[in-house]
Design an enzyme around this catalytic site. Structure first.
Site, PDB file in Angstrom:
ATOM      1  N   ARG A   1      -2.507  20.153  -7.870  1.00 25.43           N
ATOM      2  CA  ARG A   1      -1.254  19.688  -8.073  1.00 25.43           C
ATOM      3  C   ARG A   1      -0.251  19.356  -7.150  1.00 25.43           C
ATOM      4  NH1 ARG A   1       1.490  24.951 -10.962  1.00 25.43           N
ATOM      5  NH2 ARG A   1      -0.330  25.184 -11.690  1.00 25.43           N
TER       6      ARG A   1
ATOM      7  N   CYS B   1      -8.693  17.881 -10.564  1.00 23.70           N
ATOM      8  CA  CYS B   1     -10.098  18.292 -10.349  1.00 23.70           C
ATOM      9  C   CYS B   1     -11.045  18.890 -11.883  1.00 23.70           C
ATOM     10  CB  CYS B   1     -10.320  20.100  -9.332  1.00 23.70           C
ATOM     11  SG  CYS B   1      -9.885  21.306 -10.608  1.00 23.70           S
TER      12      CYS B   1
ATOM     13  N   CYS C   1       9.148   5.107  -4.115  1.00 19.91           N
ATOM     14  CA  CYS C   1       9.675   5.739  -5.278  1.00 19.91           C
ATOM     15  C   CYS C   1      11.100   6.389  -4.021  1.00 19.91           C
ATOM     16  CB  CYS C   1       8.356   6.230  -5.697  1.00 19.91           C
ATOM     17  SG  CYS C   1       8.986   8.224  -7.391  1.00 19.91           S
ATOM     18  N   HIS C   2      11.634   7.088  -5.020  1.00 18.26           N
ATOM     19  CA  HIS C   2      12.559   8.053  -4.717  1.00 18.26           C
ATOM     20  C   HIS C   2      12.196   9.350  -4.095  1.00 18.26           C
ATOM     21  CE1 HIS C   2      16.899   6.522  -7.141  1.00 18.26           C
ATOM     22  NE2 HIS C   2      16.792   6.403  -5.323  1.00 18.26           N
ATOM     23  N   THR C   3      11.528   9.717  -4.406  1.00 17.01           N
ATOM     24  CA  THR C   3      10.282  10.792  -3.966  1.00 17.01           C
ATOM     25  C   THR C   3      10.577  10.699  -2.410  1.00 17.01           C
ATOM     26  OG1 THR C   3       9.901  11.396  -6.166  1.00 17.01           O
ATOM     27  CG2 THR C   3       8.871  12.073  -4.445  1.00 17.01           C
TER      28      THR C   3
ATOM     29  N   CYS D   1      -6.958  22.234 -15.640  1.00 18.82           N
ATOM     30  CA  CYS D   1      -7.823  20.806 -16.219  1.00 18.82           C
ATOM     31  C   CYS D   1      -8.967  20.951 -17.338  1.00 18.82           C
ATOM     32  CB  CYS D   1      -9.097  20.322 -14.802  1.00 18.82           C
ATOM     33  SG  CYS D   1      -7.416  20.139 -14.131  1.00 18.82           S
TER      34      CYS D   1
ATOM     35  N   CYS E   1       3.010   6.464 -10.860  1.00 18.67           N
ATOM     36  CA  CYS E   1       4.195   8.330 -10.500  1.00 18.67           C
ATOM     37  C   CYS E   1       5.072   7.492 -11.106  1.00 18.67           C
ATOM     38  CB  CYS E   1       4.744   8.214  -8.904  1.00 18.67           C
ATOM     39  SG  CYS E   1       6.906   9.037  -9.286  1.00 18.67           S
TER      40      CYS E   1
ATOM     41  N   CYS F   1     -10.970  23.902 -13.529  1.00 19.50           N
ATOM     42  CA  CYS F   1      -9.702  24.477 -13.017  1.00 19.50           C
ATOM     43  C   CYS F   1      -9.472  25.133 -14.456  1.00 19.50           C
ATOM     44  CB  CYS F   1      -9.059  24.557 -12.383  1.00 19.50           C
ATOM     45  SG  CYS F   1      -7.369  23.426 -12.931  1.00 19.50           S
TER      46      CYS F   1
ATOM     47  N   HIS G   1       3.301   6.164  -2.336  1.00 19.65           N
ATOM     48  CA  HIS G   1       3.018   7.427  -3.414  1.00 19.65           C
ATOM     49  C   HIS G   1       2.339   6.688  -4.570  1.00 19.65           C
ATOM     50  CE1 HIS G   1       6.975   8.827  -4.701  1.00 19.65           C
ATOM     51  NE2 HIS G   1       6.425   8.668  -5.615  1.00 19.65           N
ATOM     52  N   GLU G   2       2.972   5.750  -4.526  1.00 20.21           N
ATOM     53  CA  GLU G   2       2.910   4.334  -5.743  1.00 20.21           C
ATOM     54  C   GLU G   2       1.602   2.950  -5.126  1.00 20.21           C
ATOM     55  OE1 GLU G   2       6.445   3.332  -8.359  1.00 20.21           O
ATOM     56  OE2 GLU G   2       6.069   5.156  -9.141  1.00 20.21           O
TER      57      GLU G   2
ATOM     58  N   ARG H   1      11.574  -1.014  -9.072  1.00 22.94           N
ATOM     59  CA  ARG H   1      10.605  -0.796  -8.509  1.00 22.94           C
ATOM     60  C   ARG H   1      11.269  -1.899  -7.744  1.00 22.94           C
ATOM     61  NH1 ARG H   1      10.274   3.177  -8.497  1.00 22.94           N
ATOM     62  NH2 ARG H   1       9.504   5.203  -8.955  1.00 22.94           N
TER      63      ARG H   1
ATOM     64  N   CYS I   1      -3.339  21.027 -12.062  1.00 20.40           N
ATOM     65  CA  CYS I   1      -4.570  21.343 -11.592  1.00 20.40           C
ATOM     66  C   CYS I   1      -4.555  22.220 -10.802  1.00 20.40           C
ATOM     67  CB  CYS I   1      -4.906  20.111 -11.124  1.00 20.40           C
ATOM     68  SG  CYS I   1      -6.461  20.706  -9.960  1.00 20.40           S
TER      69      CYS I   1
END
Ligand code: NAD
Ligand code: ZN
Ligand code: ZN
Length: 380
Positions: A118, A100, A48-50, A106, A178, A103, A70-71, A373, A114
């Protein structure tokens, strides 16, 4: 119990040793999960770009050596103390932002922000003890957004793991971790276009194409794609985009062009560019009386949003969202079901696929603007 539970696992990971330098496949040690953590065997991951932004580390705090990613989709290998909702063998999607369950966010139906889990892009270690679970010859290797999926095994907080239908093909649904959910949810959960309505999508990268897919699913009649890059338009047709505007082709602001095309403005707009100018245009191009604009793109640090307050008084609404307002653990299983029911098409987002040993090619494809992707196959 798996045979490896409680033990350090040695496996391959793609380590970023320095900003902007190709990742290196290394043998690393992955410690067992601690309380409220799980260790996952990753089967498929995507770029992903991030990941690219933080690997380039221009304008972000550099933190190296680090394992990005992260994907992804994988299988639970073992669970730490206190983990009751997951067990070895479960099919899961790790997510960069967690739930979680305890909180105020959530517990609120309206939020997925969250307090505990988060997204935090600066953190490079686990929340519980501030240590990493990755190392090489005793040297710690940092985590990325709590997921670090460019590794055959990773340790993740249990609140950042969505358990999904084991029949779902992980090489497809992994992209729901993501970008695709972000765009899809921005339209379906936040903009909520009505059947037959008009939707403008600013930015036709992976996130914007997913926003368009959401508009298609919602039954929007006109889906207007706005991008500075005309080469994005051809691809976008597959995602239901049926009209195009390149702001560069006009000598007046794009919001005025869209107002003329639509008799006063679109019913909904979704901004997926990160450009402050596009954010302002996306807001100002919605119809007065009912129009809703949703911001998704991440702006630059010093950006400020400027519009005349009359635009709000005239009954336009401006919203923003992270991860398309999906609560990862609660909502992701049902998005996977949308794919299983053929309501949501994922194949068209997947333009490339490479074995793990060639992960750097996925970076090249993204940097050259060739891929939406690229799936990275861990076992091949
Ligand atoms: P991308 O770079 O692939 O696509 C962005 C597109 O926007 C490009 O095609 C570009 O030509 C176009 N664009 C840029 N400026 C424009 C302008 N002024 N007018 C029209 N088009 C313009 O990016 P992506 O991976 O699809 O991500 C899109 C944005 O979403 C990024 O800012 C990313 O950081 C953000 N994002 C947000 C979340 C969230 O949860 N809010 C999650 C993931 C990504
Ligand atoms: Zn929470
Ligand atoms: Zn992402």
């Amino acid at each position: 119990m798996s045979a490896t539970a409680g033990q350090v696992i040695k496996c391959r990971a793609a380590v970023a040793w320095e900003a902007g330098k190709p990742l290196v496949i290394e043998e690393v040690e992955v410690a067992p999960p601690q309380a409220h953590e799980v260790r996952l065997k990753i089967l498929f991951t995507a770029l992903c770009h991030t990941d690219v932004y933080f690997w380039e580390a221009k304008g972000q705090t550099p933190l190296f050596p680090r394992i990005f990613g992260h994907e992804a989709g994988g299988i639970v290998e073992s669970v730490g103390e206190g983990v009751t909702e997951l067990q070895p063998g479960d099919h899961v999607l790790p997510v960069f932002t967690g739930e979680c369950g305890e909180c105020r966010h959530c517990k609120s139906e309206e939020s997925n922000m969250c307090d505990l889990l988060r997204i935090n892009t600066d953190r490079g270690a686990m929340i519980s003890d501030g240590n990493t679970r990755f190392s090489k010859n005793g040297q710690p290797i940092y985590h990325f957004v709590g997921t670090s999926t460019f590794s055959e095994y990773t340790v993740v907080h249990a609140g950042c793991v969505a358990k999904i239908n084991p029949a779902a093909p992980l090489d497809k649904v992994c992209i729901l971790s993501c970008g695709i959910c972000t765009g899809l949810g921005a339209t379906l959960n936040v903009a909520k276009p009505k059947k037959g309505s008009s939707v403008a999508v600013f930015g036709l990268g992976a996130v914007g194409l997913a926003a368009a897919e959401g508009a298609r699913i919602a039954g929007a009649a006109r889906i207007i794609g706005v991008d500075l890059n005309t080469s994005r338009f051809e691809q976008a047709k597959k995602f239901g985009v049926n009209e195009f505007v390149n702001p560069k082709d006009h000598d007046k602001p794009v919001q005025e062009v869209i107002a003329e095309m639509t008799g006063g403005g679109v019913d909904r707009s979704v901004e997926c560019t990160g450009s402050i100018q596009a954010m302002i245009s996306a807001f100002e191009c919605v119809h007065d009386g009912w129009g809703v604009a949703v911001l998704v793109g991440v702006p630059n640090k010093d950006d400020a949003f400027k519009t005349h307050p009359m635009n709000f008084l005239n009954e336009r609404t401006l919203k923003g969202t992270f991860y398309g307002n999906y609560k990862p653990r609660t909502d992701l299983p049902s998005v996977v079901e949308k794919y299983m029911n053929k309501e949501l098409e994922l194949e068209k987002f997947i333009t490339h696929s490479v074995p793990f040993s060639e992960i750097n090619k996925a970076f090249d494809y993204m940097l050259n603007g060739q891929s939406i992707r690229c799936i990275i196959r861990m076992e091949d």
